[in-house]
Design an enzyme around this catalytic site. Sequence first.
Site, PDB file in Angstrom:
ATOM      1  N   GLN A 139       0.843  -1.197   0.000  1.00  0.00           N
ATOM      2  CA  GLN A 139       0.000   0.000   0.000  1.00  0.00           C
ATOM      3  C   GLN A 139       0.879   1.248   0.000  1.00  0.00           C
ATOM      4  OE1 GLN A 139      -2.092  -1.685   3.666  1.00  0.00           O
ATOM      5  NE2 GLN A 139      -3.803  -0.662   2.677  1.00  0.00           N
ATOM      6  N   ASN A 140       2.191   1.045   0.137  1.00  0.00           N
ATOM      7  CA  ASN A 140       3.115   2.182   0.232  1.00  0.00           C
ATOM      8  C   ASN A 140       3.481   2.716  -1.150  1.00  0.00           C
ATOM      9  OD1 ASN A 140       3.021   1.624   2.937  1.00  0.00           O
ATOM     10  ND2 ASN A 140       4.974   0.528   2.975  1.00  0.00           N
ATOM     11  N   VAL A 141       3.700   4.016  -1.214  1.00  0.00           N
ATOM     12  CA  VAL A 141       4.027   4.660  -2.489  1.00  0.00           C
ATOM     13  C   VAL A 141       5.489   5.096  -2.527  1.00  0.00           C
ATOM     14  CG1 VAL A 141       1.659   5.430  -2.949  1.00  0.00           C
ATOM     15  CG2 VAL A 141       3.184   6.916  -1.635  1.00  0.00           C
ATOM     16  N   ASP A 142       6.290   4.586  -1.555  1.00  0.00           N
ATOM     17  CA  ASP A 142       7.668   5.058  -1.408  1.00  0.00           C
ATOM     18  C   ASP A 142       8.696   4.262  -2.216  1.00  0.00           C
ATOM     19  OD1 ASP A 142       7.968   2.689   0.152  1.00  0.00           O
ATOM     20  OD2 ASP A 142       7.462   3.782   1.989  1.00  0.00           O
ATOM     21  N   HIS A 159      -1.242   1.416  -4.531  1.00  0.00           N
ATOM     22  CA  HIS A 159      -1.613   2.839  -4.578  1.00  0.00           C
ATOM     23  C   HIS A 159      -0.651   3.669  -5.422  1.00  0.00           C
ATOM     24  CE1 HIS A 159      -3.835   2.059  -0.522  1.00  0.00           C
ATOM     25  NE2 HIS A 159      -4.519   1.636  -1.566  1.00  0.00           N
ATOM     26  N   CYS A 173       1.035  13.336 -16.937  1.00  0.00           N
ATOM     27  CA  CYS A 173       0.235  14.448 -17.439  1.00  0.00           C
ATOM     28  C   CYS A 173      -1.181  13.930 -17.706  1.00  0.00           C
ATOM     29  CB  CYS A 173       0.849  14.989 -18.730  1.00  0.00           C
ATOM     30  SG  CYS A 173      -0.220  16.196 -19.535  1.00  0.00           S
ATOM     31  N   CYS A 202       2.749  20.334 -17.555  1.00  0.00           N
ATOM     32  CA  CYS A 202       3.505  19.290 -18.242  1.00  0.00           C
ATOM     33  C   CYS A 202       4.624  19.907 -19.100  1.00  0.00           C
ATOM     34  CB  CYS A 202       2.548  18.488 -19.118  1.00  0.00           C
ATOM     35  SG  CYS A 202       3.356  17.288 -20.178  1.00  0.00           S
ATOM     36  N   GLY A 241       2.752  -4.372   8.893  1.00  0.00           N
ATOM     37  CA  GLY A 241       2.707  -2.931   9.148  1.00  0.00           C
ATOM     38  C   GLY A 241       1.533  -2.209   8.524  1.00  0.00           C
ATOM     39  N   GLN A 263       2.412  -3.109  14.764  1.00  0.00           N
ATOM     40  CA  GLN A 263       2.396  -2.516  16.097  1.00  0.00           C
ATOM     41  C   GLN A 263       1.048  -1.867  16.322  1.00  0.00           C
ATOM     42  OE1 GLN A 263       6.547  -0.545  15.949  1.00  0.00           O
ATOM     43  NE2 GLN A 263       6.340  -1.422  17.985  1.00  0.00           N
TER      44      GLN A 263
HETATM   45 ZN   LIG Z   1       1.265  16.761 -21.203  1.00  0.00          ZN
END
Ligand SMILES: [Zn+2]
Length: 280
Positions: free
Chosen positions: A100-103, A118, A126, A177, A218, A245
Amino acid sequence: MSEAFEELARLVAAGDVVVLSGAGLSTESGIPDYRGPSGAARRHTPMTYQEFTRDPLARRRYWARSHLGWQTIARAAPNDGHRAVARLQDAGLLGGIITQNVDGLHTAAGATGVIELHGRLDEVTCLDCGNATGRDELHRRLSEANPGFGARVARVNPDGDVDLPDEAVTGFRTVDCGICGTGMLKPDVVFFGETVPAPRVADCFALVERARALLVLGSSLTVMSGRRFVLRAARHGIPVAIVNQGVTRGDGYAALRLDAPLGATLCALADRLAVAPAPV
Ligand SMILES: [Zn+2]
């Protein structure tokens, strides 16, 4: 080690485990969780897709906060938990990794084929011409458009957002863009009010249904976006193990619960089950 840990080790040793990870796995990389023990409640409501696309002021607020937050996210490095997951994958014990992390930290730790439910914060699309650009490039352009903006960041949230008072946002200049020249840019992350692309969800359901066990790492499973995989596993009689946790909204479905720090627990698990540490 506790009996619960021994049980977890037996479950993962059998292989075909699908991992579902959330923000709690990245807190040891310096990215606070909203709800875990190291995090506080979110101070402002998350921006919805509708607000972002319809309201230029909301968009400016988003990019000002996100521009600051990116400096922390871009510097974040994988921790012992991410590395342990990559080692378990290397050892052939995992049927897949859903995050679920976007990192992007699972992949940075050496894991492959990660499904980023996600999306990813390090890519920008764009909305008009569909061209993708890297976040570093956008960061350079935003920095040029806003010289001297925000040298300090109070705290960053898992979605790369920071808490920033509205008055600090006034005067921030967004950029369009760089390819078509006029299109609206949006990070490749799923916003609140936006749905995860259906093929991506289908891939996740397929992975979960093939799994011998689902291992939640987590995540408080607060949002249905992640919790639905726990429900699906439970319905198919696939055991669910949760390392987190604090309590989660999936606890009622879990065959096994470990309330323990992620890095140390997963490291111990990988030491037990994966023969040699993967080179990093
Ligand atoms: Zn564009």
